[in-house]
Design a protein around this motif. Structure first.
Motif, mmCIF file in Angstrom:
data_model
loop_
_atom_site.group_PDB
_atom_site.id
_atom_site.type_symbol
_atom_site.label_atom_id
_atom_site.label_comp_id
_atom_site.label_asym_id
_atom_site.label_seq_id
_atom_site.Cartn_x
_atom_site.Cartn_y
_atom_site.Cartn_z
ATOM 1 N N VAL A 76 0.861 -1.194 0.000
ATOM 2 C CA VAL A 76 0.000 0.000 0.000
ATOM 3 C C VAL A 76 0.897 1.244 0.000
ATOM 4 C CG1 VAL A 76 -1.803 1.244 1.267
ATOM 5 C CG2 VAL A 76 -1.768 -1.258 1.302
ATOM 6 N N ARG A 77 0.729 2.073 -1.038
ATOM 7 C CA ARG A 77 1.607 3.245 -1.170
ATOM 8 C C ARG A 77 1.392 4.216 -0.012
ATOM 9 N NH1 ARG A 77 0.126 6.190 -5.502
ATOM 10 N NH2 ARG A 77 -1.581 4.796 -6.026
ATOM 11 N N HIS A 78 2.507 4.637 0.579
ATOM 12 C CA HIS A 78 2.427 5.527 1.744
ATOM 13 C C HIS A 78 3.729 6.301 1.889
ATOM 14 C CE1 HIS A 78 4.491 1.909 3.201
ATOM 15 N NE2 HIS A 78 5.103 2.719 4.046
ATOM 16 N N ARG A 79 3.678 7.321 2.735
ATOM 17 C CA ARG A 79 4.904 8.006 3.122
ATOM 18 C C ARG A 79 4.937 8.054 4.643
ATOM 19 N NH1 ARG A 79 4.087 13.160 4.968
ATOM 20 N NH2 ARG A 79 2.059 14.076 4.528
ATOM 21 N N ILE A 80 6.089 8.406 5.182
ATOM 22 C CA ILE A 80 6.211 8.498 6.634
ATOM 23 C C ILE A 80 6.043 9.968 7.029
ATOM 24 C CG2 ILE A 80 7.742 8.108 8.617
ATOM 25 C CD1 ILE A 80 6.659 5.533 7.230
ATOM 26 N N GLY A 81 5.106 10.223 7.941
ATOM 27 C CA GLY A 81 4.795 11.599 8.335
ATOM 28 C C GLY A 81 5.753 12.143 9.382
ATOM 29 N N THR A 82 5.441 13.356 9.835
ATOM 30 C CA THR A 82 6.249 14.073 10.837
ATOM 31 C C THR A 82 6.437 13.247 12.113
ATOM 32 O OG1 THR A 82 5.136 16.045 10.027
ATOM 33 C CG2 THR A 82 6.342 16.294 12.084
ATOM 34 N N THR A 83 5.393 12.518 12.499
ATOM 35 C CA THR A 83 5.445 11.717 13.730
ATOM 36 C C THR A 83 6.093 10.347 13.511
ATOM 37 O OG1 THR A 83 3.249 10.859 13.214
ATOM 38 C CG2 THR A 83 3.353 12.756 14.722
ATOM 39 N N GLY A 84 6.427 10.027 12.262
ATOM 40 C CA GLY A 84 7.005 8.713 11.959
ATOM 41 C C GLY A 84 5.953 7.665 11.643
ATOM 42 N N THR A 85 4.691 8.068 11.631
ATOM 43 C CA THR A 85 3.598 7.127 11.350
ATOM 44 C C THR A 85 3.233 7.164 9.864
ATOM 45 O OG1 THR A 85 1.986 8.829 11.918
ATOM 46 C CG2 THR A 85 2.614 7.298 13.671
ATOM 47 N N PRO A 86 2.627 6.074 9.344
ATOM 48 C CA PRO A 86 2.330 6.022 7.911
ATOM 49 C C PRO A 86 1.124 6.874 7.486
ATOM 50 C CG PRO A 86 1.713 3.950 8.972
ATOM 51 C CD PRO A 86 2.375 4.776 10.021
ATOM 52 N N ILE A 87 1.302 7.566 6.368
ATOM 53 C CA ILE A 87 0.244 8.360 5.742
ATOM 54 C C ILE A 87 -0.010 7.725 4.372
ATOM 55 C CG2 ILE A 87 -0.456 10.658 4.937
ATOM 56 C CD1 ILE A 87 0.352 10.640 7.912
ATOM 57 N N LEU A 88 -1.230 7.282 4.125
ATOM 58 C CA LEU A 88 -1.533 6.576 2.875
ATOM 59 C C LEU A 88 -1.682 7.569 1.723
ATOM 60 C CD1 LEU A 88 -4.170 3.933 4.080
ATOM 61 C CD2 LEU A 88 -1.663 3.876 4.257
ATOM 62 N N ASP A 89 -1.007 7.276 0.592
ATOM 63 C CA ASP A 89 -1.089 8.160 -0.586
ATOM 64 C C ASP A 89 -2.531 8.305 -1.056
ATOM 65 O OD1 ASP A 89 1.624 8.079 -0.410
ATOM 66 O OD2 ASP A 89 1.990 7.218 -2.396
ATOM 67 N N GLU A 90 -3.296 7.204 -0.972
ATOM 68 C CA GLU A 90 -4.660 7.194 -1.508
ATOM 69 C C GLU A 90 -5.707 7.764 -0.555
ATOM 70 O OE1 GLU A 90 -6.273 3.785 -3.704
ATOM 71 O OE2 GLU A 90 -4.306 2.898 -3.372
ATOM 72 N N ALA A 91 -5.304 8.116 0.675
ATOM 73 C CA ALA A 91 -6.267 8.689 1.631
ATOM 74 C C ALA A 91 -6.738 10.036 1.108
ATOM 75 C CB ALA A 91 -5.611 8.856 2.998
ATOM 76 N N ILE A 92 -7.938 10.446 1.522
ATOM 77 C CA ILE A 92 -8.404 11.783 1.101
ATOM 78 C C ILE A 92 -7.784 12.863 1.991
ATOM 79 C CG2 ILE A 92 -10.542 10.931 0.068
ATOM 80 C CD1 ILE A 92 -12.094 11.963 2.441
#
Ligand SMILES: Cc1cc2nc3c(=O)[nH]c(=O)nc-3n(C[C@H](O)[C@H](O)[C@H](O)COP(=O)(O)O)c2cc1C
Length: 159
Positions: A96-112
């Motif tokens: 699942v495509r994602h990046r790592i956010g400021t807090t180190g937790t995953p943010i999904l590319d496909e999220a709104i």
């Protein structure tokens, strides 16, 4: 108490459906959650009910951060993927495509859109889910569209 009435009414409480991202050390994970709500304007706080026996709860207790990914009306299959426990299927985020956010937790590319939170309190000694209260320290909008609700999915979590 009538147990059927309790179940019926608890299941009528409207909920959203989210993918909550967590981390611990170098590991990341995410799970589907519906027991989530805002609980303060100032500071901006959200509370999420997290199963005490889940892998994600151990991770949140350790890192004291989490992300909340909101998904669109046509993304039921995305949240379905995160219902499965990490202990059964391993690394849920690898496809699942994602990046790592400021807090180190995953943010999904496909999220709104997403929130990132730092844990301020963990409560609910009595229940099987902990109430994890997080302060929103980061937020982003990827697409301005309506969010998926539990009712849209036809699933239940509650009762
Ligand atoms: C519709 C639905 C809603 C859910 N809501 C929550 C929730 O609010 N909190 C929670 O801890 N688990 C919730 N779950 C269960 C978790 O998604 C599930 O236990 C998951 O496997 C936990 O992942 P983990 O073991 O990798 O941490 C829900 C499951 C479904 C199907």
């Amino acid at each position: 108490m009538d147990p059927q009435a309790k179940k019926t009414i608890l299941r009528k409480i409207p909920h959203g459906v989210y993918v909550v991202g967590v981390k611990a050390d170098s590991q990341i994970n995410a799970f589907t959650a519906t027991w989530l709500t805002q609980v303060s304007f100032t500071p901006p706080l959200v509370a999420v009910g997290i199963r005490k026996d889940s892998h994600s709860f151990e991770m949140v207790k350790q890192s004291r951060v989490f992300s909340v990914n909101l998904v669109g009306k046509n993304q039921k299959s995305l949240v379905e993927h995160f219902v499965k426990p990490a202990s059964a299927i391993g690394e849920k985020l690898k496809e699942v495509r994602h990046r790592i956010g400021t807090t180190g937790t995953p943010i999904l590319d496909e999220a709104i859109g997403f929130l990132e939170c730092e844990v301020r309190e963990i409560a609910n000694e009595t229940g099987d889910h902990a109430i994890v209260i997080g302060e929103v320290i980061e937020a982003g909008v990827h697409r301005d569209e309506p969010a998926l609700t539990l009712m849209d999915t036809g699933w239940h979590y509650g009762g």
